[in-house]
Write an enzyme that holds these catalytic residues in place. Structure first.
Site, PDB file in Angstrom:
ATOM      1  N   GLU A   1       0.204  -1.222   5.643  1.00  0.00           N
ATOM      2  CA  GLU A   1       1.270  -0.802   6.566  1.00  0.00           C
ATOM      3  C   GLU A   1       1.195   0.685   6.854  1.00  0.00           C
ATOM      4  O   GLU A   1       1.460   1.128   7.971  1.00  0.00           O
ATOM      5  CB  GLU A   1       2.634  -1.164   5.974  1.00  0.00           C
TER       6      GLU A   1
ATOM      7  N   ASP B   1       0.818  -1.210   0.000  1.00  0.00           N
ATOM      8  CA  ASP B   1       0.000   0.000   0.000  1.00  0.00           C
ATOM      9  C   ASP B   1       0.851   1.258   0.000  1.00  0.00           C
ATOM     10  O   ASP B   1       2.042   1.234   0.343  1.00  0.00           O
ATOM     11  CB  ASP B   1      -0.946   0.007   1.208  1.00  0.00           C
TER      12      ASP B   1
END
Length: 409
Positions: free
Chosen positions: A175, A80
């Protein structure tokens, strides 16, 4: 290694921005787009035990090619990108043979990446830089790490003369919103230790990070016509402003460095009857970290005593300093340090002024220092990464695998 750049460019042009307000895992459906591509690619390069679970956690194995018992090690990166800045329609620019001067990212918007402000640029003169077009972030955090791990595994598959033990790799969602390790199956991963490829400039090697918490403060007010408000109106915005004034003025990100902790207000909104502040608390020292949380409680108590019970505070711990879990197995840091030196990199060992999946994983039983991925100026339009730094990261991964097998008699 020739596939590293096109691989990275493909990853960054796939939008994977995470969403802190979502309750799902992954937090955004679009993270699946890159996840599915990666699963196919891992099969294609020859890895085994390739899997993806219902939360988009990807794992795969490169089997050992030695006839002795060698620790299983892992490499981890996140898919991400940060919600702090747009990750949609990323248009990376490749600047070959950088001349050390200003880089015009976007002429029409007058957005310039300049060494006058970002001095680190000067150390990459003559190298190939990948930048943004000034309208989005780049996504080197952490798609550089993803590309480096995939490329290193492909290299090891193609060069069986390099001896190594069993290697596990993993790619995680979310994350950037602090949830990258929340649903990570450490037992399934099965590594003795691992490394996140999620650091910044070339040479970084980190085994300690902030202790972290977030706080939500809600201020409740009473709206009364301003012409008749004396002793009746309670302005939530005013109390929120007073709250801000009671925090340490210099203990903020823009005035701290190194081991110094801070409070960081990153969101505020309000009307007379309700205002809200979101902030994060960071400190490397556990005692100071707890003191910061206590200070917030004292400030809220003071305001409630002064104005009435109009302020509500909720503090939520996010992650802890992984140093206490890594120090007992410090040889894993020393292997990474030796790997860097053996490929011509001077290690820069320093604490992370942030967090990493490795922090949570270390407390879940998987000691996990952090190695550079090469990027700079994360989470914004000035983000860039030198291709040569990414190439060196690939070399470090390969060398760590080799050294781990070599050091076991």
């Amino acid at each position: 290694m020739e596939k590293l750049l096109p691989r990275f460019l493909e990853y960054v042009t796939t939008d994977t921005q995470s969403d802190p307000y979502s309750k799902t895992t992954p937090s955004t459906e679009k993270q699946w787009n890159l996840a599915k591509k990666l699963v196919m690619e891992l099969h294609q390069i020859g890895l085994q035990e390739v899997s993806i679970d219902e939360n988009a956690y990807i794992m795969a194995t490169l089997p050992s090619n030695v006839d002795k018992k060698v620790p299983t090690i892992g490499f981890i990166s996140h898919m991400d990108t940060s919600p702090d800045f747009s990750g949609k329609n990323v248009k990376p620019q490749v600047i070959e043979n950088y001349d050390g001067k200003d880089i015009v990212l976007n002429k029409s918007k007058n957005i310039v990446l300049s060494p006058d402000y970002f001095e680190d640029l000067l150390q990459y003169e003559g190298q190939t830089l990948i930048t943004t077009d000034g309208t989005t972030l780049l996504g080197a955090d952490d798609k550089a790490g993803v590309a480096e791990i995939v490329t290193a595994m492909e290299y090891l598959v193609q060069h069986p003369e390099i001896k190594h033990g069993k290697i596990r790799i993993a790619f995680t969602p979310d994350e950037e919103i602090g949830r990258g390790a929340h649903k990570f199956d450490v037992k399934k991963f099965g590594a003795d230790w691992a490394y996140t490829m999620d650091g910044s400039q070339i040479g970084e090697l980190e085994y300690e990070n902030f202790n972290a918490a977030k706080a939500n403060i809600t201020f409740t007010g009473k709206s009364v016509h301003p012409g008749y408000a004396k002793n009746k109106m309670v302005n939530a915005i005013g109390i929120a402003n007073e709250f801000m004034s009671l925090l340490p003025v210099r203990e903020v990100p823009e005035h701290t460095t190194g081991m110094e902790g801070f409070f960081h207000v990153h969101k505020i909104k309000g009307e007379i009857e309700k205002a809200e502040i979101e902030l994060i608390i960071r400190d490397h020292d556990a005692v100071h970290f707890e003191a910061r949380k206590e200070l917030l409680k004292e400030v809220v108590d003071k305001l409630n005593q002064k104005h009435g019970d109009y302020v509500d505070l909720v503090i939520e711990d996010q992650y802890r300093n992984m140093r206490e879990k890594v120090e007992p197995v410090f040889h894993i840091v020393e292997i990474a340090e030796e790997a860097m030196k053996s490929v011509g990199i001077e290690p820069i060992i320093k604490p992370i002024r942030g967090g990493t999946d490795g922090s949570q994983l270390s407390f879940m039983g998987l000691p996990c220092p952090n190695i550079f991925a090469g990027g700079h100026n994360f989470h914004g339009k000035y983000e860039y990464v030198p291709l040569e730094s990414m190439q060196k990261a690939v070399e470090v991964i390969v060398k760590v695998c080799e050294l781990t097998a070599r050091q076991i008699k």
